[in-house]
Enzyme design. Structure first.
Site, PDB file in Angstrom:
ATOM      1  N   GLY A 208      -5.574  -5.176  -4.301  1.00 18.59           N
ATOM      2  CA  GLY A 208      -5.313  -5.566  -2.910  1.00 18.59           C
ATOM      3  C   GLY A 208      -6.172  -4.766  -1.954  1.00 18.59           C
ATOM      4  O   GLY A 208      -7.153  -4.143  -2.359  1.00 18.59           O
ATOM      5  N   ASN A 209      -5.814  -4.794  -0.698  1.00 18.87           N
ATOM      6  CA  ASN A 209      -6.555  -3.996   0.289  1.00 18.87           C
ATOM      7  C   ASN A 209      -5.604  -3.554   1.394  1.00 18.87           C
ATOM      8  O   ASN A 209      -4.434  -3.906   1.395  1.00 18.87           O
ATOM      9  CB  ASN A 209      -7.747  -4.788   0.826  1.00 18.87           C
ATOM     10  CG  ASN A 209      -7.331  -6.060   1.513  1.00 18.87           C
ATOM     11  OD1 ASN A 209      -6.707  -6.021   2.568  1.00 18.87           O
ATOM     12  ND2 ASN A 209      -7.629  -7.197   0.895  1.00 18.87           N
ATOM     13  N   ARG A 210      -6.154  -2.789   2.316  1.00 19.68           N
ATOM     14  CA  ARG A 210      -5.302  -2.098   3.295  1.00 19.68           C
ATOM     15  C   ARG A 210      -4.969  -2.918   4.536  1.00 19.68           C
ATOM     16  O   ARG A 210      -4.318  -2.405   5.437  1.00 19.68           O
ATOM     17  CB  ARG A 210      -6.019  -0.840   3.796  1.00 19.68           C
ATOM     18  CG  ARG A 210      -6.235   0.220   2.757  1.00 19.68           C
ATOM     19  CD  ARG A 210      -7.038   1.348   3.413  1.00 19.68           C
ATOM     20  NE  ARG A 210      -7.521   2.293   2.430  1.00 19.68           N
ATOM     21  CZ  ARG A 210      -6.789   3.295   1.952  1.00 19.68           C
ATOM     22  NH1 ARG A 210      -5.557   3.471   2.369  1.00 19.68           N
ATOM     23  NH2 ARG A 210      -7.301   4.114   1.071  1.00 19.68           N
TER      24      ARG A 210
END
Ligand code: C5P
Length: 404
Positions: A208-210
Site C-alpha cells: 500500500g502507500n501512505r
C-alpha cells in the site's frame, strides 16, 4: 481565476516591493475585479498616487483626512470582498495586529469583514524577529491569512526568507480564499479519486502507500460548494469522508480503474488524486504465505499496473478536463518541477498538481505546498503552504474557466 467580479482593496505598505504590486493591480483587474488601492503614506514614497490611480482606475487616498465626505475609513473596508496587503511590512503588521487606526489603511483593516491576506516583505532579520513573529501569530489568530514570504534575494545583496511572493502567487492564494463563495461548477459532473490503493499479496498482507485521501476529499468538498455534481472514488481513505457526496469504495488499482471507467465518459472533469500502485504482485496467494523453516524469505514477483490516468487521456471525450497528481522528489537528473513537466507531457493530462514530497511532509497533513502545471499554459502556479481546502479551490480556479 475567479469568475465573479470582486471588490478588492489592495493595501500597500511602505516597502520597496511596492513597485512589484503595480503588476498585482493589473492581474486583479484583468480577471475582472474592481481594485481600490489604499497605500500607507510611506508607500507613496516608493510608488506615487498617479501610478495607483492610473492602474486601478479608482481614486487613491492614504489618510482619513482625505475625502472625508465619503467616510472612506468605514466605507472602503465594509464594501470589500477581499483585502490584500502587499507588501506587508513589519511596521504595518505590527499596527494591524494591535488594532492601530493611524492611517486610512489600518482603519480599513479594522472595518473590513471580508478575508484579509497579508503578503509580507522585509529583511530576514526583521521577519525572524520574535516581535514580528508574534504579530504574525496575532494576525492569524484574528482569522487573517499571513502568507509565508519567499526565500530569495532581498533589497541589498543579501538573501533569505523575507522576499515578497510573486504577484501571481499572491493573487492565486488570495482568490482561493474567497472562491468558496463562487459557484462556477454548477451543472458539472466531476469524478475525483482519493486515497491509496492496496495490492494484495495474500489474504492478510498488501502493498500500500501512505495517502490519507485528505486532498481528494478537500477537492470534492470544494467542487460541491462551487455547485458541481461530485462522485468521490475512495481507495482506503483514512480521513473522515464527508456526507452529501456520492462515494464509491474500492481497494485495489484494478477496482479503482473499473470504478473510474464506469463513470468517466459522463464526466466533465476527472481528477486523479489517488496514489495508485505502480506495481502489483504477479500472483495473489489464496492462503497466507508461510515463513519457511530454513529462514529464507520469499521473492515476490511484481508486475506493472495499467496507468489509469494515461488511459483516461487516451479515451477522453471532447472537452473533458483531466487532472493528475504527482508526488515528486528532485534528484541528480532533474528538479521536482522538471520531473513534473516531463510527467505532464508523458501523461498528456491537462493539468498536473506537483507535490514535493522530499521529507514526507504532505501525507496525512492538513496542509501542503504544490505547484500546478498546465498543458496549454507555460505558467507554473505555485501555491505556498496552504490548507488542502485552499489548494483545492486554487485548482478549481484554474479548471473552471477552462471548461467553458
Ligand atoms: O506516474 P505517477 O504514479 O507519479 O503519476 C501519478 C498520477 O498518475 C496520479 O494522478 C495517479 O492517480 C495516476 N496514476 C494512475 N495509474 C497508475 C499510477 C498512477 O492513474 N497506475
Amino acid at each position: 481565476m475567479t469568475s465573479k467580479s470582486l471588490n478588492i482593496v489592495l493595501g500597500v505598505g511602505g516597502g520597496i516591493a511596492a513597485y512589484k504590486v503595480a503588476s498585482l493591480v493589473r492581474l486583479l483587474k484583468e480577471s475582472g475585479n474592481d481594485v481600490r488601492v489604499v497605500p500607507t503614506p510611506s508607500a507613496l514614497k516608493f510608488v506615487g498616487t498617479a501610478t495607483w490611480e492610473a492602474l486601478s482606475g479608482n481614486p487613491v487616498v492614504s489618510q482619513v483626512w482625505d475625502n472625508v465626505a465619503e467616510v472612506p475609513h468605514v466605507s472602503i473596508g465594509k464594501n470589500a470582498d477581499l483585502v490584500i496587503v502587499a507588501p506587508a511590512t513589519a511596521d504595518l503588521m505590527s499596527r494591524a495586529a494591535h488594532g492601530a487606526a493611524n492611517d486610512l489603511l489600518t482603519n480599513v483593516l479594522l472595518t473590513a469583514t471580508c478575508p484579509i491576506v497579508y503578503a509580507p516583505a522585509m529583511h530576514t532579520e526583521m521577519w525572524q524577529n520574535p516581535a514580528t513573529q508574534k504579530n504574525v501569530s496575532t494576525l492569524r489568530a484574528h482569522g487573517n491569512v499571513v502568507l509565508e514570504p519567499a526565500v530569495g534575494r532581498l533589497t541589498g545583496s543579501d538573501s533569505g526568507p523575507g522576499r515578497m511572493l510573486e504577484p501571481e502567487e499572491i493573487v492565486a492564494a488570495a482568490l482561493a480564499l474567497v472562491s468558496a463563495q463562487i459557484r462556477d461548477l454548477v451543472g458539472r459532473q466531476i469524478v475525483i479519486t482519493a486515497g491509496g490503493t492496496r495490492e494484495n499479496l495474500d489474504p492478510v498482507r498488501f502493498i500500500g502507500n501512505r495517502s490519507s485521501g485528505k486532498q481528494g476529499i478537500a477537492l470534492a468538498l470544494a467542487a460541491r460548494d462551487r455547485g458541481a455534481d461530485v462522485t468521490l472514488i475512495c481507495a482506503n481513505v483514512t480521513a473522515q469522508i464527508p456526507s452529501g457526496i456520492k462515494t464509491v469504495f474500492v481497494e485495489s488499482g484494478a477496482e479503482l480503474k473499473n470504478a473510474v471507467d464506469a463513470i468517466a465518459s459522463q464526466s466533465d472533469v476527472v481528477v486523479m488524486t489517488a496514489a495508485v500502485a505502480d506495481f502489483a504482485p504477479a500472483h495473489v496467494s489464496d492462503t497466507k504465505i508461510k515463513k519457511a523453516d530454513d529462514g529464507s524469505a520469499p521473492t515476490i514477483e511484481l508486475v506493472r499496473t495499467p496507468d489509469i490516468l494515461a488511459s483516461l487521456v487516451a479515451e477522453r471525450k471532447p472537452g473533458q478536463f483531466i487532472v493528475g497528481f504527482a508526488a515528486e522528489t528532485g534528484d541528480s537528473q532533474a528538479s521536482v518541477l522538471e520531473h513534473g513537466r516531463a510527467k505532464l507531457a508523458r501523461k498528456g493530462c491537462d493539468a498536473l498538481v506537483v507535490n514535493d514530497v522530499t521529507g514526507n511532509h504532505a501525507f496525512g497533513s492538513d496542509d501542503n505546498e504544490v505547484t500546478i502545471l498546465l498543458k496549454d499554459d507555460a505558467r507554473e502556479v505555485h501555491i505556498p503552504r496552504a490548507s488542502k481546502s485552499d489548494i483545492a479551490h486554487a485548482l478549481w480556479d484554474l479548471v473552471a474557466p477552462a471548461l467553458s
